[in-house]
Design a protein around this motif. Structure first.
Motif, PDB file in Angstrom:
ATOM      1  N   GLU A 102       0.842  -1.194   0.000  1.00  0.00           N
ATOM      2  CA  GLU A 102       0.000   0.000   0.000  1.00  0.00           C
ATOM      3  C   GLU A 102       0.879   1.247   0.000  1.00  0.00           C
ATOM      4  O   GLU A 102       1.944   1.259   0.635  1.00  0.00           O
ATOM      5  N   PRO A 103       0.445   2.308  -0.672  1.00  0.00           N
ATOM      6  CA  PRO A 103       1.258   3.525  -0.703  1.00  0.00           C
ATOM      7  C   PRO A 103       1.480   4.134   0.680  1.00  0.00           C
ATOM      8  O   PRO A 103       2.533   4.706   0.941  1.00  0.00           O
ATOM      9  N   GLU A 104       0.522   3.975   1.575  1.00  0.00           N
ATOM     10  CA  GLU A 104       0.693   4.492   2.942  1.00  0.00           C
ATOM     11  C   GLU A 104       1.852   3.780   3.642  1.00  0.00           C
ATOM     12  O   GLU A 104       2.603   4.387   4.395  1.00  0.00           O
ATOM     13  N   LYS A 107       5.131   5.202   2.528  1.00  0.00           N
ATOM     14  CA  LYS A 107       5.483   6.502   3.118  1.00  0.00           C
ATOM     15  C   LYS A 107       6.429   6.302   4.305  1.00  0.00           C
ATOM     16  O   LYS A 107       7.411   7.024   4.447  1.00  0.00           O
ATOM     17  N   TRP A 136      -1.798   6.126  -6.398  1.00  0.00           N
ATOM     18  CA  TRP A 136      -0.553   6.340  -5.659  1.00  0.00           C
ATOM     19  C   TRP A 136      -0.088   7.787  -5.749  1.00  0.00           C
ATOM     20  O   TRP A 136       0.573   8.276  -4.842  1.00  0.00           O
ATOM     21  N   THR A 137      -0.424   8.480  -6.823  1.00  0.00           N
ATOM     22  CA  THR A 137      -0.011   9.881  -6.958  1.00  0.00           C
ATOM     23  C   THR A 137      -0.793  10.780  -6.013  1.00  0.00           C
ATOM     24  O   THR A 137      -0.380  11.912  -5.762  1.00  0.00           O
ATOM     25  N   ASP A 138      -1.893  10.293  -5.464  1.00  0.00           N
ATOM     26  CA  ASP A 138      -2.649  11.054  -4.469  1.00  0.00           C
ATOM     27  C   ASP A 138      -2.027  10.934  -3.079  1.00  0.00           C
ATOM     28  O   ASP A 138      -2.240  11.784  -2.224  1.00  0.00           O
ATOM     29  N   THR A 139      -1.274   9.866  -2.853  1.00  0.00           N
ATOM     30  CA  THR A 139      -0.717   9.577  -1.529  1.00  0.00           C
ATOM     31  C   THR A 139       0.768   9.910  -1.423  1.00  0.00           C
ATOM     32  O   THR A 139       1.225  10.400  -0.397  1.00  0.00           O
ATOM     33  N   LEU A 140       1.524   9.636  -2.471  1.00  0.00           N
ATOM     34  CA  LEU A 140       2.976   9.820  -2.448  1.00  0.00           C
ATOM     35  C   LEU A 140       3.366  11.083  -3.208  1.00  0.00           C
ATOM     36  O   LEU A 140       2.760  11.415  -4.224  1.00  0.00           O
ATOM     37  N   ASP A 141       4.390  11.759  -2.721  1.00  0.00           N
ATOM     38  CA  ASP A 141       4.851  13.014  -3.325  1.00  0.00           C
ATOM     39  C   ASP A 141       5.970  12.752  -4.335  1.00  0.00           C
ATOM     40  O   ASP A 141       7.136  13.054  -4.077  1.00  0.00           O
TER      41      ASP A 141
END
Length: 157
Positions: A102-104, A107, A136-141
């Motif tokens: 998961e992208p979270e 992080k 994933w572009t909503d969660t990761l920079d």
């Protein structure tokens, strides 16, 4: 999201990656073992003559980061290395739903990798916009994403 350049082929992917990583000192690729490993090796190959340190992490297993080393057969995984880096390359296989990363979760992994770095560069390399399609572009920079499409033709001659 702004498109900076459009080009074709693996050479264009590698050229774009090498250009983005030119200021990097240490690059860690993160991907799924097996599926993403060859993509990390080929991207690292574009920087084989540089003095950059490079490594690969399977999924989020930072304690087992492996060095990417140039050999006469291309880039290969070597011994375990320190996972801290100033540049991280996330490979698109991670975002495939069946993988379960998961992208979270990433992080936290990214925070650990970047904890000793003044500069932080996050690059995504993927096919068919998977980072965008999976959110994933909503969660990761991400700083940059190198997105490719792949056309496959099976021909009988």
């Amino acid at each position: 999201m702004e498109i900076l350049e459009k080009s074709e082929g693996i050479g264009a992917l590698l050229k774009n990656f090498a250009s983005l990583a030119r200021e990097s000192q240490k690059i860690i690729f993160i991907g799924t073992p097996g599926f993403c490993t060859p993509f990390a090796e080929i991207a690292a190959y574009s920087l084989r003559k540089s003095s950059k340190q490079m490594g690969f992490i399977g999924n989020t297993d930072i304690e087992n980061a492996k060095q990417l080393i140039p050999t006469d057969m291309g880039m290969q995984l070597g011994d375990t290395i320190d996972y801290h880096a100033d540049t991280v390359v996330l490979l698109g296989g991670l975002a495939m739903p069946k993988i379960g990363v998961e992208p979270e979760e990433l992080k936290t992994t990214l925070d650990s990798i970047f904890e000793k770095s003044q500069k932080k560069l996050l690059i995504g390399i993927c096919f068919q916009s998977i980072f965008e399609n999976q959110g994933w572009t909503d969660t990761l920079d991400f700083d940059y994403i190198i997105d490719s499409d792949m056309t496959v033709s099976l021909k009988k001659i």
